[in-house]
Design a protein around this motif. Structure first.
Motif, PDB file in Angstrom:
ATOM      1  N   GLY A 200      -4.174 -35.776  44.081  1.00  0.00           N
ATOM      2  CA  GLY A 200      -3.714 -36.106  45.420  1.00  0.00           C
ATOM      3  C   GLY A 200      -4.809 -36.128  46.461  1.00  0.00           C
ATOM      4  O   GLY A 200      -5.108 -37.159  47.055  1.00  0.00           O
ATOM      5  N   SER A 201      -5.457 -34.977  46.685  1.00  0.00           N
ATOM      6  CA  SER A 201      -6.472 -34.902  47.736  1.00  0.00           C
ATOM      7  C   SER A 201      -7.353 -33.688  47.506  1.00  0.00           C
ATOM      8  O   SER A 201      -7.093 -32.857  46.634  1.00  0.00           O
ATOM      9  CB  SER A 201      -5.810 -34.800  49.119  1.00  0.00           C
ATOM     10  OG  SER A 201      -5.071 -33.587  49.221  1.00  0.00           O
ATOM     11  N   SER A 202      -8.399 -33.593  48.317  1.00  0.00           N
ATOM     12  CA  SER A 202      -9.275 -32.429  48.284  1.00  0.00           C
ATOM     13  C   SER A 202      -9.750 -32.118  49.689  1.00  0.00           C
ATOM     14  O   SER A 202      -9.749 -32.984  50.564  1.00  0.00           O
ATOM     15  CB  SER A 202     -10.471 -32.678  47.366  1.00  0.00           C
ATOM     16  OG  SER A 202     -11.259 -33.737  47.868  1.00  0.00           O
ATOM     17  N   SER A 203     -10.134 -30.884  49.903  1.00  0.00           N
ATOM     18  CA  SER A 203     -10.723 -30.481  51.179  1.00  0.00           C
ATOM     19  C   SER A 203     -11.777 -29.433  50.890  1.00  0.00           C
ATOM     20  O   SER A 203     -11.715 -28.713  49.888  1.00  0.00           O
ATOM     21  CB  SER A 203      -9.658 -29.933  52.136  1.00  0.00           C
ATOM     22  OG  SER A 203      -8.976 -28.832  51.554  1.00  0.00           O
ATOM     23  N   SER A 204     -12.766 -29.336  51.759  1.00  0.00           N
ATOM     24  CA  SER A 204     -13.881 -28.452  51.453  1.00  0.00           C
ATOM     25  C   SER A 204     -14.487 -27.838  52.697  1.00  0.00           C
ATOM     26  O   SER A 204     -14.306 -28.330  53.814  1.00  0.00           O
ATOM     27  CB  SER A 204     -14.973 -29.211  50.687  1.00  0.00           C
ATOM     28  OG  SER A 204     -15.513 -30.230  51.498  1.00  0.00           O
ATOM     29  N   MET A 233     -10.954 -27.236  47.524  1.00  0.00           N
ATOM     30  CA  MET A 233      -9.564 -27.155  47.100  1.00  0.00           C
ATOM     31  C   MET A 233      -9.112 -28.529  46.629  1.00  0.00           C
ATOM     32  O   MET A 233      -9.305 -29.525  47.334  1.00  0.00           O
ATOM     33  CB  MET A 233      -8.677 -26.710  48.263  1.00  0.00           C
ATOM     34  CG  MET A 233      -7.198 -26.569  47.889  1.00  0.00           C
ATOM     35  SD  MET A 233      -6.857 -25.012  47.055  1.00  0.00           S
ATOM     36  CE  MET A 233      -7.011 -23.875  48.446  1.00  0.00           C
ATOM     37  N   THR A 234      -8.536 -28.609  45.434  1.00  0.00           N
ATOM     38  CA  THR A 234      -7.990 -29.882  44.954  1.00  0.00           C
ATOM     39  C   THR A 234      -6.490 -29.749  44.775  1.00  0.00           C
ATOM     40  O   THR A 234      -5.989 -28.691  44.363  1.00  0.00           O
ATOM     41  CB  THR A 234      -8.635 -30.306  43.626  1.00  0.00           C
ATOM     42  OG1 THR A 234      -8.466 -29.271  42.656  1.00  0.00           O
ATOM     43  CG2 THR A 234     -10.115 -30.589  43.812  1.00  0.00           C
ATOM     44  N   ARG A 235      -5.760 -30.831  45.081  1.00  0.00           N
ATOM     45  CA  ARG A 235      -4.301 -30.799  45.105  1.00  0.00           C
ATOM     46  C   ARG A 235      -3.719 -31.991  44.351  1.00  0.00           C
ATOM     47  O   ARG A 235      -4.353 -33.041  44.263  1.00  0.00           O
ATOM     48  CB  ARG A 235      -3.789 -30.831  46.547  1.00  0.00           C
ATOM     49  CG  ARG A 235      -4.346 -29.740  47.450  1.00  0.00           C
ATOM     50  CD  ARG A 235      -3.872 -29.937  48.876  1.00  0.00           C
ATOM     51  NE  ARG A 235      -4.399 -28.923  49.775  1.00  0.00           N
ATOM     52  CZ  ARG A 235      -5.589 -28.987  50.354  1.00  0.00           C
ATOM     53  NH1 ARG A 235      -6.364 -30.041  50.137  1.00  0.00           N
ATOM     54  NH2 ARG A 235      -6.009 -28.014  51.143  1.00  0.00           N
ATOM     55  N   GLN A 236      -2.508 -31.826  43.902  1.00  0.00           N
ATOM     56  CA  GLN A 236      -1.775 -32.950  43.329  1.00  0.00           C
ATOM     57  C   GLN A 236      -1.129 -33.739  44.457  1.00  0.00           C
ATOM     58  O   GLN A 236      -1.248 -33.389  45.632  1.00  0.00           O
ATOM     59  CB  GLN A 236      -0.739 -32.449  42.323  1.00  0.00           C
ATOM     60  CG  GLN A 236       0.304 -31.501  42.891  1.00  0.00           C
ATOM     61  CD  GLN A 236       1.108 -30.818  41.799  1.00  0.00           C
ATOM     62  OE1 GLN A 236       0.552 -30.144  40.934  1.00  0.00           O
ATOM     63  NE2 GLN A 236       2.424 -30.990  41.842  1.00  0.00           N
ATOM     64  N   THR A 237      -0.443 -34.823  44.118  1.00  0.00           N
ATOM     65  CA  THR A 237       0.018 -35.761  45.145  1.00  0.00           C
ATOM     66  C   THR A 237       1.023 -35.158  46.126  1.00  0.00           C
ATOM     67  O   THR A 237       1.118 -35.614  47.265  1.00  0.00           O
ATOM     68  CB  THR A 237       0.643 -37.006  44.489  1.00  0.00           C
ATOM     69  OG1 THR A 237       1.604 -36.594  43.505  1.00  0.00           O
ATOM     70  CG2 THR A 237      -0.419 -37.855  43.832  1.00  0.00           C
ATOM     71  N   GLU A 243      -6.515 -26.182  42.017  1.00  0.00           N
ATOM     72  CA  GLU A 243      -7.778 -25.482  41.755  1.00  0.00           C
ATOM     73  C   GLU A 243      -8.479 -25.129  43.055  1.00  0.00           C
ATOM     74  O   GLU A 243      -8.524 -25.920  44.005  1.00  0.00           O
ATOM     75  CB  GLU A 243      -8.729 -26.318  40.899  1.00  0.00           C
ATOM     76  CG  GLU A 243     -10.011 -25.549  40.546  1.00  0.00           C
ATOM     77  CD  GLU A 243     -11.068 -26.406  39.891  1.00  0.00           C
ATOM     78  OE1 GLU A 243     -11.639 -25.962  38.870  1.00  0.00           O
ATOM     79  OE2 GLU A 243     -11.338 -27.507  40.395  1.00  0.00           O
ATOM     80  N   LEU A 244      -9.032 -23.922  43.086  1.00  0.00           N
ATOM     81  CA  LEU A 244      -9.919 -23.481  44.155  1.00  0.00           C
ATOM     82  C   LEU A 244     -11.253 -23.178  43.490  1.00  0.00           C
ATOM     83  O   LEU A 244     -11.323 -22.359  42.571  1.00  0.00           O
ATOM     84  CB  LEU A 244      -9.369 -22.232  44.836  1.00  0.00           C
ATOM     85  CG  LEU A 244     -10.256 -21.591  45.913  1.00  0.00           C
ATOM     86  CD1 LEU A 244     -10.463 -22.543  47.086  1.00  0.00           C
ATOM     87  CD2 LEU A 244      -9.648 -20.267  46.384  1.00  0.00           C
TER      88      LEU A 244
END
Length: 280
Positions: A200-204, A233-237, A243-244
């Motif tokens: 889905g997305s990631s943020s850092s 941080m990675t996320r599903q849709t 995962e962190l």
């Protein structure tokens, strides 16, 4: 009214021209350092490429003193090597890591294709540490801890620890990890292969920190050397975190890139552009 002396007029014009040239010359070593480092990062100056002072003075419109000081700053960083009579040459390139990617692009057609090798140091199931629980917002009682070292061109580039929310066994998770290490596909493909759901997305968050003893030994740098610590941080849709991770990148070898989200979609990356992955 007295007539202007031609000699005085020429002298005045010469002084104007001299001042104009002086204003155009770059005299800040820091600014010259930034420009040369950018040239190395974008491949204008290849690894083992020579950096001639006279060429840089002419190309950058800089003073010789500013160029010399900038090259010494790069030598202090470990990016170039300076030798008497041999001049200055690039010791190693600066590797681009996109903000949403785990490491440099090693998949087919990417700039760093074939250069990456990842070694897994540890993979085991552990109780969820409280900071990880808060970050992931999970009610799981355990996560899979994965620690890896990434090498580019045979030299260590990063040390990564990930906390993964999954019911897979250690053996199955490792099998999937190693399958991705054969050709190093884009992060969206890796994510789906590990978690069986679309990326889905990631943020850092990225910070500059001093490298502690164990990490420094694994990265082949002196203890206390500057490194870039990225929390990703990675996320599903649907926005659920899966995962962190915390990655120590060598500060002398890595540039972390943001990106333009307006590019065209690329097949095989779940609709995300090859230039960047979406950040939230």
């Amino acid at each position: 009214m007295p007539t202007e002396n031609p000699q005085d007029a020429r002298r005045l014009e010469f002084e104007r021209a001299r001042r104009a040239r002086a204003e155009e010359v770059q005299t800040s070593p820091t600014r010259v350092y930034e420009l040369i480092r950018s040239m190395i990062r974008d491949g204008t100056v290849p690894q083992d490429g020579a950096l001639g002072e006279a060429d840089l003075v002419r190309h950058l419109g800089a003073s010789r003193n500013a160029v010399r000081r900038a090259l010494q700053m790069l030598a202090d960083d470990g990016v170039v090597v300076r030798q008497r009579r041999a001049g200055t040459s690039v010791l190693h390139d600066i590797v681009a890591v996109r903000d949403g990617e785990v490491g440099p692009r090693a998949y087919e057609g990417a700039a760093d294709e074939g250069r990456l090798r990842v070694s897994t140091l540890e993979c085991r199931r552990i109780p969820v540490p409280p900071p990880v629980r808060r970050g992931l917002g999970t009610d799981a009682t355990s996560v899979l801890l994965l620690e890896q070292v990434g090498f580019v061109g045979g030299s260590p580039l990063y040390l990564r620890v990930g906390y993964n929310v999954t019911d897979l066994s250690v053996e199955e998770f490792l099998r999937r990890i190693e399958a991705n290490h054969v050709r190093y596909p884009p992060i969206a493909e890796v994510f789906e292969s590990l978690f069986d759901v679309p990326y889905g997305s990631s943020s850092s968050v990225v910070e500059a920190v001093s490298c502690e003893e164990r990490a420094a030994g694994l990265l082949g740098i002196p203890e206390g050397s500057p490194v870039l610590l990225r929390e990703l941080m990675t996320r599903q849709t649907d926005g659920t975190p899966r995962e962190l991770s915390f990655t120590h990148f060598r500060g002398d070898r890595v540039a972390i890139f943001g990106g333009d989200h307006s590019g065209p979609s690329v097949a095989g990356t779940a609709g995300f552009t090859d230039l960047d992955l979406p950040l939230t």
